[in-house]
Design a protein around this motif. Structure first.
Motif, PDB file in Angstrom:
ATOM      1  N   GLU A  54     -21.431  28.002 -45.420  1.00  0.00           N
ATOM      2  CA  GLU A  54     -22.029  27.023 -46.197  1.00  0.00           C
ATOM      3  C   GLU A  54     -23.042  26.282 -45.559  1.00  0.00           C
ATOM      4  O   GLU A  54     -23.708  25.737 -46.225  1.00  0.00           O
ATOM      5  CB  GLU A  54     -20.465  26.298 -46.192  1.00  0.00           C
ATOM      6  CG  GLU A  54     -19.678  26.826 -47.188  1.00  0.00           C
ATOM      7  CD  GLU A  54     -18.512  25.808 -47.293  1.00  0.00           C
ATOM      8  OE1 GLU A  54     -18.248  24.696 -46.941  1.00  0.00           O
ATOM      9  OE2 GLU A  54     -17.378  26.374 -47.663  1.00  0.00           O
ATOM     10  N   TRP A  55     -23.119  26.358 -44.096  1.00  0.00           N
ATOM     11  CA  TRP A  55     -24.318  25.512 -43.599  1.00  0.00           C
ATOM     12  C   TRP A  55     -25.456  26.323 -43.957  1.00  0.00           C
ATOM     13  O   TRP A  55     -26.668  25.408 -43.941  1.00  0.00           O
ATOM     14  CB  TRP A  55     -23.801  25.554 -42.060  1.00  0.00           C
ATOM     15  CG  TRP A  55     -25.010  24.416 -41.262  1.00  0.00           C
ATOM     16  CD1 TRP A  55     -25.822  25.243 -40.564  1.00  0.00           C
ATOM     17  CD2 TRP A  55     -25.136  23.289 -41.314  1.00  0.00           C
ATOM     18  NE1 TRP A  55     -26.599  24.008 -39.947  1.00  0.00           N
ATOM     19  CE2 TRP A  55     -26.088  22.948 -40.359  1.00  0.00           C
ATOM     20  CE3 TRP A  55     -24.594  22.250 -41.922  1.00  0.00           C
ATOM     21  CZ2 TRP A  55     -26.683  21.651 -40.258  1.00  0.00           C
ATOM     22  CZ3 TRP A  55     -25.015  21.001 -41.860  1.00  0.00           C
ATOM     23  CH2 TRP A  55     -26.086  20.637 -40.914  1.00  0.00           C
ATOM     24  N   LEU A  56     -25.705  27.379 -43.602  1.00  0.00           N
ATOM     25  CA  LEU A  56     -26.651  28.053 -43.943  1.00  0.00           C
ATOM     26  C   LEU A  56     -27.285  28.039 -45.466  1.00  0.00           C
ATOM     27  O   LEU A  56     -28.506  27.840 -45.625  1.00  0.00           O
ATOM     28  CB  LEU A  56     -26.510  29.662 -43.513  1.00  0.00           C
ATOM     29  CG  LEU A  56     -26.477  29.825 -42.089  1.00  0.00           C
ATOM     30  CD1 LEU A  56     -26.415  31.290 -41.846  1.00  0.00           C
ATOM     31  CD2 LEU A  56     -27.806  29.294 -41.293  1.00  0.00           C
ATOM     32  N   THR A  57     -26.395  27.947 -46.305  1.00  0.00           N
ATOM     33  CA  THR A  57     -26.909  27.710 -47.771  1.00  0.00           C
ATOM     34  C   THR A  57     -27.426  26.492 -47.873  1.00  0.00           C
ATOM     35  O   THR A  57     -28.466  26.136 -48.481  1.00  0.00           O
ATOM     36  CB  THR A  57     -25.566  27.855 -48.735  1.00  0.00           C
ATOM     37  OG1 THR A  57     -24.924  29.298 -48.283  1.00  0.00           O
ATOM     38  CG2 THR A  57     -26.090  27.801 -50.215  1.00  0.00           C
ATOM     39  N   TYR A  58     -26.575  25.357 -47.255  1.00  0.00           N
ATOM     40  CA  TYR A  58     -27.061  23.868 -47.442  1.00  0.00           C
ATOM     41  C   TYR A  58     -28.461  23.811 -46.805  1.00  0.00           C
ATOM     42  O   TYR A  58     -29.298  23.067 -47.154  1.00  0.00           O
ATOM     43  CB  TYR A  58     -25.888  23.005 -46.574  1.00  0.00           C
ATOM     44  CG  TYR A  58     -26.545  21.617 -46.531  1.00  0.00           C
ATOM     45  CD1 TYR A  58     -26.248  20.896 -47.969  1.00  0.00           C
ATOM     46  CD2 TYR A  58     -26.806  20.743 -45.365  1.00  0.00           C
ATOM     47  CE1 TYR A  58     -26.759  19.567 -47.883  1.00  0.00           C
ATOM     48  CE2 TYR A  58     -27.052  19.471 -45.579  1.00  0.00           C
ATOM     49  CZ  TYR A  58     -27.008  18.961 -46.800  1.00  0.00           C
ATOM     50  OH  TYR A  58     -27.390  17.386 -46.605  1.00  0.00           O
ATOM     51  N   GLN A  59     -28.716  24.383 -45.376  1.00  0.00           N
ATOM     52  CA  GLN A  59     -30.156  24.261 -45.000  1.00  0.00           C
ATOM     53  C   GLN A  59     -31.201  24.841 -45.756  1.00  0.00           C
ATOM     54  O   GLN A  59     -32.209  24.450 -45.873  1.00  0.00           O
ATOM     55  CB  GLN A  59     -30.012  25.013 -43.539  1.00  0.00           C
ATOM     56  CG  GLN A  59     -29.321  24.260 -42.422  1.00  0.00           C
ATOM     57  CD  GLN A  59     -29.319  24.806 -41.286  1.00  0.00           C
ATOM     58  OE1 GLN A  59     -29.352  26.141 -40.983  1.00  0.00           O
ATOM     59  NE2 GLN A  59     -29.360  24.086 -40.113  1.00  0.00           N
ATOM     60  N   ALA A  60     -30.903  26.086 -46.565  1.00  0.00           N
ATOM     61  CA  ALA A  60     -31.684  26.786 -47.407  1.00  0.00           C
ATOM     62  C   ALA A  60     -32.095  25.791 -48.420  1.00  0.00           C
ATOM     63  O   ALA A  60     -33.237  25.927 -48.843  1.00  0.00           O
ATOM     64  CB  ALA A  60     -31.197  28.113 -47.837  1.00  0.00           C
ATOM     65  N   LEU A  61     -31.265  25.270 -48.990  1.00  0.00           N
ATOM     66  CA  LEU A  61     -31.435  24.373 -50.110  1.00  0.00           C
ATOM     67  C   LEU A  61     -32.397  23.028 -49.655  1.00  0.00           C
ATOM     68  O   LEU A  61     -33.352  22.853 -50.413  1.00  0.00           O
ATOM     69  CB  LEU A  61     -30.232  23.709 -50.772  1.00  0.00           C
ATOM     70  CG  LEU A  61     -29.941  22.729 -51.886  1.00  0.00           C
ATOM     71  CD1 LEU A  61     -30.737  23.644 -53.146  1.00  0.00           C
ATOM     72  CD2 LEU A  61     -28.801  22.228 -52.297  1.00  0.00           C
ATOM     73  N   GLY A  64     -35.825  24.625 -49.117  1.00  0.00           N
ATOM     74  CA  GLY A  64     -36.262  24.905 -50.565  1.00  0.00           C
ATOM     75  C   GLY A  64     -37.068  23.707 -51.130  1.00  0.00           C
ATOM     76  O   GLY A  64     -38.027  23.586 -52.159  1.00  0.00           O
ATOM     77  N   PHE A  65     -36.361  22.564 -51.113  1.00  0.00           N
ATOM     78  CA  PHE A  65     -37.026  21.241 -51.610  1.00  0.00           C
ATOM     79  C   PHE A  65     -38.391  20.704 -50.864  1.00  0.00           C
ATOM     80  O   PHE A  65     -39.188  20.481 -51.391  1.00  0.00           O
ATOM     81  CB  PHE A  65     -35.781  19.971 -51.722  1.00  0.00           C
ATOM     82  CG  PHE A  65     -34.823  20.196 -52.566  1.00  0.00           C
ATOM     83  CD1 PHE A  65     -35.189  20.418 -54.024  1.00  0.00           C
ATOM     84  CD2 PHE A  65     -33.580  20.116 -52.240  1.00  0.00           C
ATOM     85  CE1 PHE A  65     -34.098  20.532 -54.957  1.00  0.00           C
ATOM     86  CE2 PHE A  65     -32.494  20.150 -53.326  1.00  0.00           C
ATOM     87  CZ  PHE A  65     -32.843  20.207 -54.490  1.00  0.00           C
ATOM     88  N   GLY A  66     -38.382  20.994 -49.684  1.00  0.00           N
ATOM     89  CA  GLY A  66     -39.614  20.597 -48.932  1.00  0.00           C
ATOM     90  C   GLY A  66     -40.810  21.566 -49.152  1.00  0.00           C
ATOM     91  O   GLY A  66     -41.895  21.106 -48.912  1.00  0.00           O
ATOM     92  N   THR A  67     -40.484  22.639 -49.606  1.00  0.00           N
ATOM     93  CA  THR A  67     -41.782  23.626 -49.636  1.00  0.00           C
ATOM     94  C   THR A  67     -42.199  23.826 -51.291  1.00  0.00           C
ATOM     95  O   THR A  67     -43.128  24.678 -51.752  1.00  0.00           O
ATOM     96  CB  THR A  67     -41.272  24.966 -49.018  1.00  0.00           C
ATOM     97  OG1 THR A  67     -40.170  25.482 -49.675  1.00  0.00           O
ATOM     98  CG2 THR A  67     -41.039  24.817 -47.489  1.00  0.00           C
ATOM     99  N   SER A  68     -41.451  23.001 -52.103  1.00  0.00           N
ATOM    100  CA  SER A  68     -42.090  23.236 -53.485  1.00  0.00           C
ATOM    101  C   SER A  68     -43.121  22.634 -54.052  1.00  0.00           C
ATOM    102  O   SER A  68     -43.569  21.608 -53.269  1.00  0.00           O
ATOM    103  CB  SER A  68     -40.868  22.840 -54.381  1.00  0.00           C
ATOM    104  OG  SER A  68     -40.683  21.523 -54.228  1.00  0.00           O
ATOM    105  N   LYS A  69     -44.182  23.557 -54.782  1.00  0.00           N
ATOM    106  CA  LYS A  69     -45.206  22.932 -54.872  1.00  0.00           C
ATOM    107  C   LYS A  69     -45.209  22.681 -56.520  1.00  0.00           C
ATOM    108  O   LYS A  69     -45.117  23.342 -57.384  1.00  0.00           O
ATOM    109  CB  LYS A  69     -46.500  24.189 -54.971  1.00  0.00           C
ATOM    110  CG  LYS A  69     -46.675  24.355 -53.437  1.00  0.00           C
ATOM    111  CD  LYS A  69     -47.688  25.386 -53.363  1.00  0.00           C
ATOM    112  CE  LYS A  69     -47.916  25.672 -51.755  1.00  0.00           C
ATOM    113  NZ  LYS A  69     -49.091  26.967 -51.653  1.00  0.00           N
ATOM    114  N   VAL A  70     -45.675  21.216 -57.004  1.00  0.00           N
ATOM    115  CA  VAL A  70     -45.784  20.792 -58.199  1.00  0.00           C
ATOM    116  C   VAL A  70     -46.849  20.667 -58.852  1.00  0.00           C
ATOM    117  O   VAL A  70     -47.836  20.232 -58.319  1.00  0.00           O
ATOM    118  CB  VAL A  70     -44.418  19.588 -58.242  1.00  0.00           C
ATOM    119  CG1 VAL A  70     -44.445  19.226 -59.644  1.00  0.00           C
ATOM    120  CG2 VAL A  70     -43.100  20.036 -57.544  1.00  0.00           C
TER     121      VAL A  70
END
Length: 70
Positions: A54-61, A64-70
């Motif tokens: 669960e911790w690794l899934t939370y860190q990946a989430l 993912g928000f920090g590396t998104s290009k909009v």
């Protein structure tokens, strides 16, 4: 797997109906301890494997928000 083994052990030990199976912690302390460890592990509390996943899934989430290009 530990919870399935523990749940199978209770009726075999008592040879009784499930509605009359009280006080098994006093009669089977080691089985009750292992069943408690399995319950804590499946609920995702540290330091067991459920918490790590669960911790690794939370860190990946969050990553993912920090590396998104909009």
């Amino acid at each position: 797997m530990l919870l399935f083994l523990g749940a199978d052990r209770f009726p075999r030990h008592r040879h009784a109906e499930q509605d009359r199976m009280g006080g098994l912690i006093r009669r089977m302390p080691s089985t009750a301890l292992y069943f408690l460890i399995g319950a804590v592990a499946i609920s995702g509390l540290p330091p067991f494997n459920g918490f790590i996943s669960e911790w690794l899934t939370y860190q990946a989430l969050l990553a993912g928000f920090g590396t998104s290009k909009v």
